[in-house]
Design an enzyme around this catalytic site. Structure first.
Site, PDB file in Angstrom:
ATOM      1  N   ASP A 135     -14.347  -4.911  12.928  1.00  0.00           N
ATOM      2  CA  ASP A 135     -14.027  -5.609  14.174  1.00  0.00           C
ATOM      3  C   ASP A 135     -15.214  -6.479  14.580  1.00  0.00           C
ATOM      4  O   ASP A 135     -16.305  -5.962  14.822  1.00  0.00           O
ATOM      5  CB  ASP A 135     -13.733  -4.551  15.255  1.00  0.00           C
ATOM      6  CG  ASP A 135     -13.517  -5.177  16.618  1.00  0.00           C
ATOM      7  OD1 ASP A 135     -13.186  -6.375  16.674  1.00  0.00           O
ATOM      8  OD2 ASP A 135     -13.676  -4.456  17.625  1.00  0.00           O
TER       9      ASP A 135
ATOM     10  N   ASP B 285     -12.821  -5.729  20.302  1.00  0.00           N
ATOM     11  CA  ASP B 285     -11.575  -5.302  20.958  1.00  0.00           C
ATOM     12  C   ASP B 285     -11.010  -4.021  20.339  1.00  0.00           C
ATOM     13  O   ASP B 285      -9.911  -3.587  20.684  1.00  0.00           O
ATOM     14  CB  ASP B 285     -10.519  -6.424  20.947  1.00  0.00           C
ATOM     15  CG  ASP B 285      -9.992  -6.711  19.538  1.00  0.00           C
ATOM     16  OD1 ASP B 285     -10.520  -6.113  18.565  1.00  0.00           O
ATOM     17  OD2 ASP B 285      -9.065  -7.521  19.397  1.00  0.00           O
TER      18      ASP B 285
ATOM     19  N   ASP C 139     -10.564  -7.540  12.328  1.00  0.00           N
ATOM     20  CA  ASP C 139     -10.085  -8.927  12.381  1.00  0.00           C
ATOM     21  C   ASP C 139     -10.591  -9.726  11.184  1.00  0.00           C
ATOM     22  O   ASP C 139     -11.366  -9.221  10.364  1.00  0.00           O
ATOM     23  CB  ASP C 139     -10.490  -9.585  13.714  1.00  0.00           C
ATOM     24  CG  ASP C 139     -11.948  -9.331  14.046  1.00  0.00           C
ATOM     25  OD1 ASP C 139     -12.780  -9.449  13.140  1.00  0.00           O
ATOM     26  OD2 ASP C 139     -12.252  -8.995  15.223  1.00  0.00           O
TER      27      ASP C 139
ATOM     28  N   ASP D  33       0.037  -9.984   1.708  1.00  0.00           N
ATOM     29  CA  ASP D  33       1.063  -8.950   1.709  1.00  0.00           C
ATOM     30  C   ASP D  33       2.280  -9.561   2.391  1.00  0.00           C
ATOM     31  O   ASP D  33       2.198  -9.966   3.546  1.00  0.00           O
ATOM     32  CB  ASP D  33       0.547  -7.748   2.513  1.00  0.00           C
ATOM     33  CG  ASP D  33       1.266  -6.466   2.184  1.00  0.00           C
ATOM     34  OD1 ASP D  33       2.470  -6.523   1.917  1.00  0.00           O
ATOM     35  OD2 ASP D  33       0.613  -5.406   2.211  1.00  0.00           O
TER      36      ASP D  33
ATOM     37  N   ASP E 263       6.084  -6.403  -0.285  1.00  0.00           N
ATOM     38  CA  ASP E 263       6.362  -5.123   0.363  1.00  0.00           C
ATOM     39  C   ASP E 263       7.828  -4.720   0.167  1.00  0.00           C
ATOM     40  O   ASP E 263       8.730  -5.558   0.313  1.00  0.00           O
ATOM     41  CB  ASP E 263       6.077  -5.288   1.867  1.00  0.00           C
ATOM     42  CG  ASP E 263       6.320  -4.023   2.653  1.00  0.00           C
ATOM     43  OD1 ASP E 263       5.499  -3.112   2.535  1.00  0.00           O
ATOM     44  OD2 ASP E 263       7.339  -3.944   3.375  1.00  0.00           O
TER      45      ASP E 263
ATOM     46  N   GLU F  37       6.160  -3.648  -4.547  1.00  0.00           N
ATOM     47  CA  GLU F  37       6.187  -2.229  -4.175  1.00  0.00           C
ATOM     48  C   GLU F  37       7.571  -1.692  -4.512  1.00  0.00           C
ATOM     49  O   GLU F  37       8.557  -2.073  -3.890  1.00  0.00           O
ATOM     50  CB  GLU F  37       5.903  -2.082  -2.684  1.00  0.00           C
ATOM     51  CG  GLU F  37       5.698  -0.637  -2.295  1.00  0.00           C
ATOM     52  CD  GLU F  37       5.877  -0.372  -0.808  1.00  0.00           C
ATOM     53  OE1 GLU F  37       5.305   0.607  -0.337  1.00  0.00           O
ATOM     54  OE2 GLU F  37       6.616  -1.122  -0.128  1.00  0.00           O
TER      55      GLU F  37
ATOM     56  N   HIS G  46      -2.905   2.473   2.156  1.00  0.00           N
ATOM     57  CA  HIS G  46      -2.759   2.707   3.590  1.00  0.00           C
ATOM     58  C   HIS G  46      -1.581   3.611   3.926  1.00  0.00           C
ATOM     59  O   HIS G  46      -1.378   3.937   5.096  1.00  0.00           O
ATOM     60  CB  HIS G  46      -2.595   1.356   4.295  1.00  0.00           C
ATOM     61  CG  HIS G  46      -1.354   0.649   3.859  1.00  0.00           C
ATOM     62  ND1 HIS G  46      -1.193   0.173   2.570  1.00  0.00           N
ATOM     63  CD2 HIS G  46      -0.188   0.382   4.501  1.00  0.00           C
ATOM     64  CE1 HIS G  46       0.004  -0.366   2.456  1.00  0.00           C
ATOM     65  NE2 HIS G  46       0.642  -0.252   3.611  1.00  0.00           N
ATOM     66  N   ASP G  47      -0.764   3.970   2.939  1.00  0.00           N
ATOM     67  CA  ASP G  47       0.395   4.841   3.185  1.00  0.00           C
ATOM     68  C   ASP G  47       0.173   6.251   2.650  1.00  0.00           C
ATOM     69  O   ASP G  47       1.074   7.089   2.749  1.00  0.00           O
ATOM     70  CB  ASP G  47       1.645   4.280   2.485  1.00  0.00           C
ATOM     71  CG  ASP G  47       2.113   2.968   3.076  1.00  0.00           C
ATOM     72  OD1 ASP G  47       1.875   2.734   4.270  1.00  0.00           O
ATOM     73  OD2 ASP G  47       2.710   2.171   2.321  1.00  0.00           O
TER      74      ASP G  47
HETATM   75  C1  NOJ Z   1       5.543  -0.253   2.776  1.00  0.00           C
HETATM   76  C2  NOJ Z   1       4.261  -0.479   3.496  1.00  0.00           C
HETATM   77  O1  NOJ Z   1       3.203  -0.224   2.625  1.00  0.00           O
HETATM   78  C3  NOJ Z   1       4.282   0.430   4.696  1.00  0.00           C
HETATM   79  O2  NOJ Z   1       3.041   0.519   5.341  1.00  0.00           O
HETATM   80  C4  NOJ Z   1       5.368  -0.051   5.626  1.00  0.00           C
HETATM   81  O3  NOJ Z   1       5.511   0.846   6.690  1.00  0.00           O
HETATM   82  C5  NOJ Z   1       6.711  -0.160   4.900  1.00  0.00           C
HETATM   83  N1  NOJ Z   1       6.614  -0.733   3.596  1.00  0.00           N
HETATM   84  C6  NOJ Z   1       7.661  -1.007   5.704  1.00  0.00           C
HETATM   85  O4  NOJ Z   1       7.268  -2.350   5.672  1.00  0.00           O
END
Ligand code: NOJ
Length: 562
Positions: A22, A26, A30, A99, A200, A257, A332-333
């Site tokens: 950041d 905030d 960014d 992305d 995605d 993905e 990130h998932d």
């Molecule tokens: C996969 C993404 O990696 C995830 O973070 C997102 O919630 C879902 N697709 C929906 O876009």
């Protein structure tokens, strides 16, 4: 010798922008924050930066709910900031991969506002609308984020379909105008000079004709229905068209993905003759510790190393010479790999280095998720209020509503919540880990005083320095990029070992995935005197008798045959 292509020889670094750096206090990361860290990324030795969505968005799913594909989210900066970042990255020889969410938009996208306003609005058909069946939902599909995929919209008293949250209505790819507008948008970003795309949820852009209900022997209100909206034939036609009409002249790097497929099926996307995608993110290894895929991820199951080896080996061998892999162990998932596949306690450093050795010595393009290079770990916030992820919050609400105990639900969340990977990047040991001067949007992991970039920089034995060595080793040795993979010791419960072979070059990778001290014999054709150590994550290896190798906990070694 395989064709030489830049995206095969690249190492990708994934940035989750809200949590990276950041610059303006905030509490949200960014674009200027990324800009300020370009030196750090160049020093790491990576080639491509994949930035998770930065487009205008209300942020229900941290940017995966896009309300304007042509604008930058205010919190992240401006289009000028983006242009400056792209230019500066290019000056340094770094590429930028965007992305792109093609499956759905935000419910605040102007298209959706129009679409929902009237049944005969020209944009009605940009999304998927159905009336209920005798007061019932249009079908029984379960959403990735829990509950039904259908939401009743009071404006017109019809339901719209959302595979993810209700703020992410699915687009209707059968509508040619909508498809046209999407192609144009992809073209616009290519003209701007971006170098690649991560598409995605691309496996889901086509749905089974007629949207039939899934098999439902127990007559549940909703059931998993992945096969009815994943990897259908029409996805391939759309990707072909996208290539022919838009991508081809620019030659961007593309990764899709695609959950719910094995390597043979993946060839339909990445086969060299297919004209679709360079590579896909597969999910099989991400469900090795789950009862089932999709929403079943929350139900933990003990996993065994031979299962993981089998999955990865299938992908390595089936795609060899026919397609290309994208290798990752976290994003990130997903939970943090060191907490999931390694040991985030006593052997944190060594096990993170071992896992890195694995990723950087497989065939395929390696993806490093921010923080992996310093061994960041899962978090276990005691209270659901501290979590921010929409999927996690839905899961909590639903299961508490069903009468499960808070402890039970929180334990699942500690293991699998996506927020494990979304706490801010730990840069130093100052307040909020140097991520922000303000209040971070999600709490920093308490272990930041010990685990941070500054500490890793000053320790020659750190995970960070080891990553740098590994990346440069991969670059210098084509065998690590293109070599054929062969699994050894398939059933060994602790050791994951394989060879990579390219012409007359041969490499042996030995990874101890356990805190035990297992022993192995030199594989056939190998001998201590004829093997040169390329990299290892322990300082003093055990002296071994001729013919055997005794490993320390989480030890990793890579040898080259002399
Ligand atoms: C996969 C993404 O990696 C995830 O973070 C997102 O919630 C879902 N697709 C929906 O876009």
């Amino acid at each position: 010798m395989a064709d030489i292509v830049w995206w095969k020889e690249s190492v990708v670094y994934q940035i989750y922008p809200i949590s990276f750096m950041d610059s303006d206090g905030d509490g949200h990361g960014d674009l200027r924050g990324i800009y300020d860290k370009l030196d750090y990324l160049t020093d790491l030795g990576i080639d491509v930066i994949w930035i998770c969505p930065i487009y205008e968005s209300p942020g229900h799913d941290n940017g995966y709910d896009i309300s304007d594909y042509y604008a930058i989210m205010r919190k992240y900066g401006t289009m000028e900031d983006f242009d400056r970042l792209l230019e500066e990255a290019h000056k340094r020889g770094l590429k930028i991969m965007m992305d792109l969410v093609l499956n759905h938009t935000s419910d605040e996208h102007p298209w959706f506002a129009e679409s929902r306003s009237m049944k005969d609005n020209p944009k009605r058909d940009y999304y998927i609308w159905r009336s209920g069946k005798h007061g019932q939902l249009p079908n029984n599909w379960e959403s990735y984020f829990g509950g039904s995929v259908w939401k009743l919209d009071p404006e017109t008293n019809e339901y719209y379909l959302h595979l993810y949250s209700e703020h992410q209505p699915d687009l209707n790819w059968d509508n040619p105008q909508m498809a046209e507008e999407m192609y144009e948008m992809v073209h616009w970003w290519l003209e701007k000079g971006v170098d690649g795309f991560r598409f995605d949820a691309v496996a889901h852009i086509a749905k089974a004709e007629g949207l039939p209900s899934a098999h439902n022997p127990d007559n549940l209100p909703v059931v998993p229905a992945y096969q009815l909206f994943s990897n259908l034939q029409q996805v391939h036609s759309i990707l072909n068209k996208l290539n022919d009409m838009i991508l081809k002249p620019y030659g961007p790097m593309t990764v899709g993905e695609t959950s719910g497929l094995g390597p043979e099926q993946a060839l339909a996307y990445v086969g060299t003759d297919r004209n679709e995608l360079n590579m896909v993110f597969q999910f099989e290894h991400m469900f090795v510790d789950a009862q089932s895929s999709g929403i079943g991820k929350w139900n933990y199951r003990e996993w065994k190393l031979p299962e993981l080896k089998e999955i990865m080996s299938q992908w390595q061998t089936v795609l060899h010479g026919r397609g290309w892999n994208a290798n990752y162990m976290g994003n990130h998932d997903q939970p943090r790999p060191v907490s999931r596949f390694g040991d985030d306690g006593k052997y944190r450093v060594r096990s993170a280095q071992m896992l890195a050795t694995w990723m950087l010595t497989l065939e395929g393009t390696p993806y490093i998720y921010q923080g992996e290079e310093i061994g960041m770990t899962n978090i276990a916030f005691p209270d659901i209020e501290q979590y921010r992820d929409i999927e996690t919050m839905n899961y909590y609400r639903h299961h508490i509503g069903q009468g499960r105990s808070k402890q039970d639900v929180m334990e699942a969340i500690w293991l699998k919540s996506r927020d494990n990977a979304r706490t801010p990047m730990q840069w130093d040991d100052s307040e909020h880990a140097g991520f922000t001067k303000g209040e971070p949007w999600i709490q920093v992991n308490d272990n930041f005083t010990e685990i941070n970039v500054a500490a890793a920089e000053s320790d020659p034995q750190s995970i960070l320095h080891y990553y740098r060595k590994l990346i440069s080793l991969r670059k210098k040795n084509k065998v690590l990029i293109y070599g054929a993979y062969e699994l050894l010791l398939a059933d060994d419960p602790d050791i994951y070992a394989y060879t990579r072979t390219l012409d007359d070059e041969k490499v042996l990778v030995i990874l101890n995935f356990s805190s035990n001290e297992p022993e192995m014999h030199w594989p056939e054709g190998w001998a201590a005197e004829q093997a040169k150590l390329m990299i290892c994550n322990v300082n003093k290896r055990y002296s071994t008798d001729e013919g055997t190798i005794l490993l320390q906990p989480y030890e990793a070694r890579v040898y080259r045959m002399l």
